[in-house]
Motif scaffolding. Structure first.
Motif, PDB file in Angstrom:
ATOM      1  N   ALA A 255       0.815  -1.222   0.000  1.00  0.00           N
ATOM      2  CA  ALA A 255       0.000   0.000   0.000  1.00  0.00           C
ATOM      3  C   ALA A 255       0.848   1.273   0.000  1.00  0.00           C
ATOM      4  CB  ALA A 255      -0.920  -0.006   1.224  1.00  0.00           C
ATOM      5  N   GLY A 256       2.186   1.109  -0.018  1.00  0.00           N
ATOM      6  CA  GLY A 256       3.060   2.289  -0.016  1.00  0.00           C
ATOM      7  C   GLY A 256       3.033   3.032   1.306  1.00  0.00           C
ATOM      8  N   MET A 257       2.667   2.315   2.380  1.00  0.00           N
ATOM      9  CA  MET A 257       2.594   2.963   3.697  1.00  0.00           C
ATOM     10  C   MET A 257       3.966   2.939   4.360  1.00  0.00           C
ATOM     11  SD  MET A 257      -0.664   1.140   5.398  1.00  0.00           S
ATOM     12  CE  MET A 257      -2.325   1.265   4.801  1.00  0.00           C
ATOM     13  N   PRO A 258       4.206   3.881   5.281  1.00  0.00           N
ATOM     14  CA  PRO A 258       5.468   3.821   6.024  1.00  0.00           C
ATOM     15  C   PRO A 258       5.483   2.629   6.966  1.00  0.00           C
ATOM     16  CG  PRO A 258       4.094   5.616   6.838  1.00  0.00           C
ATOM     17  CD  PRO A 258       3.363   5.021   5.675  1.00  0.00           C
ATOM     18  N   LYS A 259       6.685   2.311   7.440  1.00  0.00           N
ATOM     19  CA  LYS A 259       6.860   1.163   8.345  1.00  0.00           C
ATOM     20  C   LYS A 259       5.992   1.290   9.589  1.00  0.00           C
ATOM     21  CE  LYS A 259      11.736   0.459   7.757  1.00  0.00           C
ATOM     22  NZ  LYS A 259      12.969   0.776   8.445  1.00  0.00           N
ATOM     23  N   GLY A 260       5.378   0.204  10.003  1.00  0.00           N
ATOM     24  CA  GLY A 260       4.632   0.201  11.266  1.00  0.00           C
ATOM     25  C   GLY A 260       3.204   0.683  11.140  1.00  0.00           C
ATOM     26  N   ALA A 261       2.812   1.172   9.945  1.00  0.00           N
ATOM     27  CA  ALA A 261       1.473   1.756   9.808  1.00  0.00           C
ATOM     28  C   ALA A 261       0.389   0.721  10.128  1.00  0.00           C
ATOM     29  CB  ALA A 261       1.286   2.312   8.405  1.00  0.00           C
ATOM     30  N   VAL A 262       0.582  -0.513   9.691  1.00  0.00           N
ATOM     31  CA  VAL A 262      -0.375  -1.574  10.016  1.00  0.00           C
ATOM     32  C   VAL A 262       0.047  -2.258  11.317  1.00  0.00           C
ATOM     33  CG1 VAL A 262      -1.390  -3.758   9.257  1.00  0.00           C
ATOM     34  CG2 VAL A 262      -0.954  -1.936   7.578  1.00  0.00           C
ATOM     35  N   ALA A 263       1.346  -2.562  11.414  1.00  0.00           N
ATOM     36  CA  ALA A 263       1.841  -3.330  12.574  1.00  0.00           C
ATOM     37  C   ALA A 263       1.519  -2.641  13.897  1.00  0.00           C
ATOM     38  CB  ALA A 263       3.347  -3.531  12.443  1.00  0.00           C
ATOM     39  N   GLY A 264       1.622  -1.304  13.916  1.00  0.00           N
ATOM     40  CA  GLY A 264       1.391  -0.563  15.155  1.00  0.00           C
ATOM     41  C   GLY A 264      -0.027  -0.723  15.670  1.00  0.00           C
TER      42      GLY A 264
END
Ligand SMILES: NC(=O)c1ccc[n+]([C@@H]2O[C@H](COP(=O)([O-])OP(=O)(O)OC[C@H]3O[C@@H](n4cnc5c(N)ncnc54)[C@H](OP(=O)(O)O)[C@@H]3O)[C@@H](O)[C@H]2O)c1
Length: 304
Positions: A255-264
């Motif tokens: 999705a071109g998201m920065p690191k941790g955007a989903v994981a957080g």
């Protein structure tokens, strides 16, 4: 002429409602937008668009010239030009540009929208990350106010979207803890609070949890919405957060998201209650918040 109010995140779920609330309160508005096409419907006589990314210091500086106040309602769970760093760092980098630009232009007032559950010792990494962001803002020397909602109830919201979809289907997919409780707030009450607190010196240097007295799980919110629509309560499937956490890096890259955007949002502590204490803000607001049922009915009516 009256100085405009700058909004970052104006094309977002809360940002659009804030722009409407500012206009209703007779303010002029300036929006920093990444894609003016997405903001076409916002432009108007008293709304000015400045194209730019919050990570572009020059664009932020241009947008902050001669403004009365800045509202920061950006969510970095979206495609970002910087993906090498954590999504909290992307947000902080944008805020540093805002603080620098405000200082250069002599703008004193900054309002930052975050979420209940923000604390240096929060169980979740995003709660701790946003606490660091708040500390950075309170140390900036500007007149900062932080508002922290739980579940924002309104058509088009990320969280409430799950409830809207769930209420209209026989099987609801839920990305939240089965027992996690959320303080609910109507999106227009939240936008109204941001407008009122903008010129409220008693709110300077403070953070406030905000919301109604209705505290519910996502399952309860879905069932109430289904009942309102005259439907049976759906079967509820709670997505396993560990599995989503394992897939998070792949989802973020795709999705071109920065690191941790989903994981957080699915990592340890992400199932903690988001309830807080909304009583301190009440004495600063002119009317009490509406409850979940009224807010949910308005949101579902907006969808149709
Ligand atoms: N939604 C909820 O249920 C909820 C609950 C609790 C707290 N909150 C908090 O409320 C705040 C706003 O959330 P939201 O749901 O309104 O977010 P949203 O709908 O995802 O909107 C995010 C906004 O941020 C803008 N943005 C993202 N990256 C940007 C960048 N690099 N430069 C400039 N603008 C950028 C987006 O612009 P584009 O149009 O260009 O993408 C969009 O206008 C967030 O801090 C969120 O944590 C939300």
């Amino acid at each position: 002429m009256e100085q405009p109010v700058l909004v970052l995140g104006a094309t977002g779920f809360v940002g659009r409602r804030l722009v409407a609330a500012l206009l209703a309160a007779d303010h002029r508005v300036r929006c920093l937008v990444r894609d003016p096409q997405r903001a076409r419907d916002l432009a108007g006589d008293r709304v000015e668009l400045v194209q730019g990314d919050m990570l572009d210091a020059a664009a932020v500086e241009q947008a902050a010239e001669s403004v009365h106040a800045v509202h920061f309602l950006v969510h970095t769970l979206s495609r970002q030009s910087r993906r090498d760093v954590d999504f909290m760092e992307v947000e902080q980098a944008g805020l540093r540009n805002v603080v620098d630009a405000a200082r250069r232009h002599g703008v004193r007032r900054l309002l930052y929208l975050t979420a209940i559950g923000t604390a240096p010792d929060a169980a979740s990494s995003w709660g701790r990350g946003r606490a660091r962001t708040e500390q950075m803002l309170f140390a900036s020397g500007l007149d900062v106010t932080v508002l922290r909602p739980g579940m924002i109830v309104g058509h088009g919201g990320d969280g409430f979207g799950m409830i809207e979809r769930g209420a209209r289907t026989p099987v609801a997919m839920i990305m939240a803890g089965r027992r996690t409780r959320f303080r609910t707030v109507a999106v227009d009450d939240l936008a109204g609070a941001l407008v009122q607190l903008m010129d409220e010196p008693r709110a300077h240097g403070r953070h406030f949890d905000v919301g109604s007295d209705d505290i519910l799980t996502v399952g309860q919110m879905i069932d109430e919405a289904a009942a309102h629509l005259g439907r049976r309560p759906p079967l509820k499937l709670y997505l396993p957060r560990r599995a989503v956490a394992a897939l998070a890096p792949v989802l973020e890259r795709a999705a071109g998201m920065p690191k941790g955007a989903v994981a957080g949002f699915v990592g340890p502590g992400s199932d903690a209650d988001l309830v807080g204490d909304a009583s301190p803000i009440r004495s600063l607001l002119s009317r009490p918040p509406i409850g979940y049922r009224e807010a949910m009915a308005a949101a579902l009516a907006n969808a149709s």
